[in-house]
Design a protein around this motif. Structure first.
Motif, PDB file in Angstrom:
ATOM      1  N   GLN A  45     -41.439 -53.197 116.757  1.00 37.32           N
ATOM      2  CA  GLN A  45     -42.203 -53.198 115.503  1.00 37.32           C
ATOM      3  C   GLN A  45     -41.783 -54.387 114.644  1.00 37.32           C
ATOM      4  N   GLN A  46     -42.205 -55.547 115.064  1.00 39.32           N
ATOM      5  CA  GLN A  46     -41.937 -56.794 114.358  1.00 39.32           C
ATOM      6  C   GLN A  46     -42.901 -57.851 114.877  1.00 39.32           C
ATOM      7  N   LEU A  47     -42.964 -58.961 114.157  1.00 36.59           N
ATOM      8  CA  LEU A  47     -43.758 -60.108 114.585  1.00 36.59           C
ATOM      9  C   LEU A  47     -43.211 -61.343 113.902  1.00 36.59           C
ATOM     10  N   TYR A  48     -43.760 -62.490 114.245  1.00 38.74           N
ATOM     11  CA  TYR A  48     -43.354 -63.743 113.601  1.00 38.74           C
ATOM     12  C   TYR A  48     -44.567 -64.394 112.956  1.00 38.74           C
ATOM     13  N   ALA A  49     -44.359 -64.868 111.736  1.00 41.79           N
ATOM     14  CA  ALA A  49     -45.398 -65.591 111.002  1.00 41.79           C
ATOM     15  C   ALA A  49     -45.094 -67.088 111.106  1.00 41.79           C
ATOM     16  N   ARG A  50     -45.981 -67.825 111.762  1.00 44.98           N
ATOM     17  CA  ARG A  50     -45.833 -69.285 111.871  1.00 44.98           C
ATOM     18  C   ARG A  50     -46.582 -69.907 110.699  1.00 44.98           C
ATOM     19  N   VAL A  51     -45.827 -70.262 109.659  1.00 48.20           N
ATOM     20  CA  VAL A  51     -46.409 -70.874 108.465  1.00 48.20           C
ATOM     21  C   VAL A  51     -46.386 -72.377 108.674  1.00 48.20           C
ATOM     22  N   TRP A  52     -47.570 -73.000 108.663  1.00 56.57           N
ATOM     23  CA  TRP A  52     -47.632 -74.348 109.243  1.00 56.57           C
ATOM     24  C   TRP A  52     -48.662 -75.222 108.553  1.00 56.57           C
ATOM     25  N   ASN A  53     -48.385 -76.516 108.551  1.00 56.95           N
ATOM     26  CA  ASN A  53     -49.396 -77.558 108.415  1.00 56.95           C
ATOM     27  C   ASN A  53     -48.992 -78.699 109.342  1.00 56.95           C
ATOM     28  N   ASP A  54     -49.881 -79.650 109.562  1.00 55.06           N
ATOM     29  CA  ASP A  54     -49.612 -80.699 110.559  1.00 55.06           C
ATOM     30  C   ASP A  54     -48.818 -81.880 110.005  1.00 55.06           C
ATOM     31  N   GLU A  55     -48.469 -81.839 108.739  1.00 57.69           N
ATOM     32  CA  GLU A  55     -47.687 -82.932 108.152  1.00 57.69           C
ATOM     33  C   GLU A  55     -46.234 -82.810 108.581  1.00 57.69           C
ATOM     34  N   LYS A  56     -45.688 -83.851 109.152  1.00 61.12           N
ATOM     35  CA  LYS A  56     -44.266 -83.875 109.491  1.00 61.12           C
ATOM     36  C   LYS A  56     -43.532 -84.610 108.383  1.00 61.12           C
ATOM     37  N   SER A  57     -42.826 -83.856 107.565  1.00 61.90           N
ATOM     38  CA  SER A  57     -42.164 -84.426 106.397  1.00 61.90           C
ATOM     39  C   SER A  57     -40.978 -83.562 106.009  1.00 61.90           C
ATOM     40  N   LEU A  58     -39.898 -84.215 105.598  1.00 64.56           N
ATOM     41  CA  LEU A  58     -38.729 -83.482 105.116  1.00 64.56           C
ATOM     42  C   LEU A  58     -38.998 -82.795 103.789  1.00 64.56           C
ATOM     43  N   PHE A  59     -40.110 -83.129 103.153  1.00 63.14           N
ATOM     44  CA  PHE A  59     -40.490 -82.440 101.922  1.00 63.14           C
ATOM     45  C   PHE A  59     -41.009 -81.030 102.205  1.00 63.14           C
ATOM     46  N   THR A  60     -41.441 -80.787 103.433  1.00 62.21           N
ATOM     47  CA  THR A  60     -41.960 -79.454 103.764  1.00 62.21           C
ATOM     48  C   THR A  60     -41.063 -78.694 104.738  1.00 62.21           C
ATOM     49  N   GLU A  61     -40.324 -79.392 105.601  1.00 64.52           N
ATOM     50  CA  GLU A  61     -39.428 -78.703 106.528  1.00 64.52           C
ATOM     51  C   GLU A  61     -38.352 -79.657 107.029  1.00 64.52           C
ATOM     52  N   TYR A  62     -37.110 -79.163 107.090  1.00 66.09           N
ATOM     53  CA  TYR A  62     -36.017 -79.975 107.592  1.00 66.09           C
ATOM     54  C   TYR A  62     -36.063 -80.057 109.119  1.00 66.09           C
ATOM     55  N   ASP A  63     -35.472 -81.127 109.640  1.00 68.70           N
ATOM     56  CA  ASP A  63     -35.374 -81.283 111.089  1.00 68.70           C
ATOM     57  C   ASP A  63     -34.392 -80.274 111.667  1.00 68.70           C
ATOM     58  N   ILE A  64     -34.444 -80.140 112.988  1.00 60.74           N
ATOM     59  CA  ILE A  64     -33.526 -79.252 113.669  1.00 60.74           C
ATOM     60  C   ILE A  64     -32.079 -79.671 113.388  1.00 60.74           C
ATOM     61  N   PRO A  65     -31.193 -78.732 113.098  1.00 62.59           N
ATOM     62  CA  PRO A  65     -29.796 -79.102 112.827  1.00 62.59           C
ATOM     63  C   PRO A  65     -29.129 -79.715 114.049  1.00 62.59           C
ATOM     64  N   GLN A  66     -28.188 -80.609 113.810  1.00 65.38           N
ATOM     65  CA  GLN A  66     -27.495 -81.260 114.913  1.00 65.38           C
ATOM     66  C   GLN A  66     -26.701 -80.270 115.750  1.00 65.38           C
ATOM     67  N   ASN A  67     -26.263 -79.177 115.127  1.00 68.04           N
ATOM     68  CA  ASN A  67     -25.444 -78.208 115.863  1.00 68.04           C
ATOM     69  C   ASN A  67     -26.259 -77.067 116.460  1.00 68.04           C
ATOM     70  N   ALA A  68     -27.587 -77.199 116.454  1.00 68.55           N
ATOM     71  CA  ALA A  68     -28.436 -76.108 116.951  1.00 68.55           C
ATOM     72  C   ALA A  68     -28.093 -75.759 118.398  1.00 68.55           C
ATOM     73  N   LEU A  69     -27.955 -74.468 118.662  1.00 67.37           N
ATOM     74  CA  LEU A  69     -27.706 -74.016 120.028  1.00 67.37           C
ATOM     75  C   LEU A  69     -28.997 -74.112 120.845  1.00 67.37           C
ATOM     76  N   ARG A  70     -28.862 -74.353 122.134  1.00 73.46           N
ATOM     77  CA  ARG A  70     -30.017 -74.439 123.033  1.00 73.46           C
ATOM     78  C   ARG A  70     -29.915 -73.317 124.070  1.00 73.46           C
ATOM     79  N   CYS A  71     -31.067 -72.764 124.406  1.00 73.36           N
ATOM     80  CA  CYS A  71     -31.093 -71.721 125.423  1.00 73.36           C
ATOM     81  C   CYS A  71     -32.495 -71.632 126.003  1.00 73.36           C
ATOM     82  N   GLY A  72     -32.661 -70.844 127.072  1.00 66.06           N
ATOM     83  CA  GLY A  72     -33.965 -70.717 127.706  1.00 66.06           C
ATOM     84  C   GLY A  72     -34.488 -72.052 128.186  1.00 66.06           C
ATOM     85  N   LYS A  73     -35.774 -72.317 127.939  1.00 66.99           N
ATOM     86  CA  LYS A  73     -36.393 -73.567 128.360  1.00 66.99           C
ATOM     87  C   LYS A  73     -36.028 -74.743 127.451  1.00 66.99           C
ATOM     88  N   ALA A  74     -35.289 -74.487 126.393  1.00 62.96           N
ATOM     89  CA  ALA A  74     -34.901 -75.554 125.455  1.00 62.96           C
ATOM     90  C   ALA A  74     -33.550 -76.161 125.792  1.00 62.96           C
TER      91      ALA A  74
END
Length: 536
Positions: free
Chosen positions: A506-535
């Motif tokens: 009983q959960q879901l994910y909301a992908r809140v999005w626009n096509d603008e790539k800008s640090l004003f709207t979203e930060y880049d992936i952190p340098q220490n981000a863990l990777r798993c699965g296909k990533a």
């Protein structure tokens, strides 16, 4: 010569600017947490618990609006681990949210560091382990954000603050509880209720005539509670990050995942008084008690405990409607809350989410709009960022309840950044529900019985002074409606706060999005981000 005379001025100006820039950076608060197993006995039975720095419950985070909070988590368990921060918005960085849709889990023997800024927030929050059933045996704590000195808070300053975490408890190990859910069986009723990890040993000392702030969070897995203090009234001053009009209560309902702050003046004869939390809508009723101790007194608290409602749903709904936003108070920033008023904003889109119970493949599952969520091996956020195909299908969940049987799949709905959305939670079951949205607060504008329809807005919606919140309850055979401004880009978990229901889909994910790539709207992936699965 004239230019040379200006050199000291320029150097002084440069030095002043440098000092100003250093001072302008918000403070850092650093924590190092080691997560281990340890023996706990909250109900008198020794069992394996999960400790943070040897503590059960975990340490309370105390910080100030806009602080940078850095938490290094060392996982010494025998299985992966994550922590989520209940109500912390994680502005522009769902990377720090700490749920399986956004983060790879921390492997056993490894560590990972959360970097988050409590941007423009103030109030009472909590944190807890987000994987499996870890939080059933500990790994939860308080998260309190104070106002900066330049921010006025609309209540008299307390002498001190007390943090109270109310939780339900099972005598079984978390792996046993998880195995039961995995086998397709519902979780049994809890064995007890706790305040700060104990059914009756928590004590808080104050002085007669002084004011104290009680920060109370319901960190239970399944259970709504009623909270009260014997012989004292409680003035609600803040709920889930929003200042409220000052309403006094003899007792107060807090549903799963919710938090509130009460100002209490010690005006009674000097002695001890019971602090009481009891379960709502359950049979039997479970009760936990603590002690409010007047400094210098020797008289013990005496029975009977103050009474409270047990199953009266209408009583709870009526009380919920008395909670009002303080429109004249400042928010976390020095600007009036009423300057951006939700009641004047056109609604861009209406979504209706209906929860349901289902049997899929012979096993118990829970669903939202007939989709029972499963977590893919690759976190949704990583798949989104790296354009990895085959992990999830956008809009796999419909915006209104469809016909047909429930299915299991990664459940993701697409939403547009900066839209203003109405979300209706329709509960056709006989049990109370509780919903939490990561990354946001929202205005809880309406409650009502039966089936929701658009004509009910005029009759039941509070479009003037409903509070903003991060968790909303939905009563049995009823609906609740929220309004949310989608101003935080990312992949955000919308889940049942009732943890077995969340665990079983009983959960879901909301992908809140626009096509603008800008640090004003979203930060880049952190340098220490863990990777798993296909990533990987």
């Amino acid at each position: 010569m004239k230019q040379a005379n200006f050199l000291p001025f320029y150097l002084g100006l440069l030095a002043w600017v440098c000092v100003f820039c250093v001072k302008a950076e918000d403070p850092y608060r650093n924590f190092n947490w080691v997560v281990t197993y340890g023996t706990v006995s909250p109900l008198g039975v020794p069992q394996r618990g999960i400790l943070i720095n040897g503590q059960f419950p975990g340490p309370t985070i105390e910080c100030e609006t806009n602080d940078n909070v850095v938490v290094n988590v060392v996982n010494k368990l025998d299985e992966p681990f994550l922590i989520t921060w209940n109500g912390i918005k994680q502005r522009k960085e769902s990377w720090q949210d700490g749920v399986l849709g956004t983060n790879c889990p921390i492997p056993p023997g490894a560590q990972w560091t959360y970097h988050m800024q409590v941007k423009d927030q103030i109030g009472t929050f909590s944190y807890f382990a987000s994987l499996g059933m870890h939080r059933a045996v500990g790994a939860f704590g308080g998260f309190n954000i104070q106002a900066r000195p330049v921010i006025f808070v609309p209540y008299l300053k307390p002498v001190a603050e007390f943090t109270l975490l109310v939780s339900d408890w099972w005598k079984a190990d978390h792996k046993t509880l998880r195995s039961r859910l995995d086998s397709g069986k519902a979780l049994t009723k809890p064995d007890g209720l706790l305040i700060n990890g104990s059914p009756r040993a928590s004590s808080f000392t104050g002085r007669a005539g002084q004011r104290y702030l009680f920060r109370v969070s319901n960190v239970a897995l399944t259970t709504s509670i009623n909270f009260r203090i014997q012989g004292h009234t409680m003035t609600l001053v803040e709920i889930e990050g929003a200042h409220t009009l000052h309403e006094s209560y003899e007792s107060f309902d807090l549903h799963v995942g919710q938090s509130a702050s009460f100002l209490v003046t010690l005006h009674a004869p000097a002695k001890e008084y019971f602090i009481v939390a009891s379960t709502r809508f359950t049979k039997p009723v479970l009760t936990a008690t603590g002690i409010l101790h007047y400094a210098g007194s020797t008289a013990k608290a005496s029975l009977p405990l103050p009474i409270a409602p047990t199953y009266q749903v209408h009583w709870s709904m009526k009380q919920a409607r008395t909670i009002r936003w303080n429109l004249t108070a400042n928010a976390a920033r020095p600007n009036p809350q009423g300057s951006f008023h939700y009641g004047t904003i056109p609604i861009s889109r209406t979504i209706v989410f209906a929860n349901s119970k289902a049997i899929i493949g012979g096993k118990l599952r829970y669903a939202v709009n007939k989709v029972s969520h499963i977590n893919p091996a690759t976190p949704l956020k990583l798949a989104d960022y790296f354009n990895i195909p085959g992990v999830y299908k956008l809009n796999s969940i419909k915006p209104t309840p469809p016909a047909g049987p429930a299915v299991m799949a990664p459940s993701v709905i697409g939403l547009t950044l900066h839209d203003f959305v109405e979300v209706v939670f329709q509960n056709n079951e006989n049990s109370i529900q509780s919903w939490h949205l990561d990354g946001y607060d929202f205005w809880s504008v309406g409650f009502g019985g039966g089936q929701w329809n658009s004509t009910l807005r005029k009759k039941y919606y509070n479009m003037n002074d409903a509070t903003s919140r991060y968790t909303v309850q939905v009563y049995p055979k009823s609906w609740s409606s929220i309004l949310v401004s989608l101003d935080n880009k990312g992949m955000w978990n919308l889940r049942s706060a009732n943890w077995p229901r969340q665990y079983l889909g009983q959960q879901l994910y909301a992908r809140v999005w626009n096509d603008e790539k800008s640090l004003f709207t979203e930060y880049d992936i952190p340098q220490n981000a863990l990777r798993c699965g296909k990533a990987h």
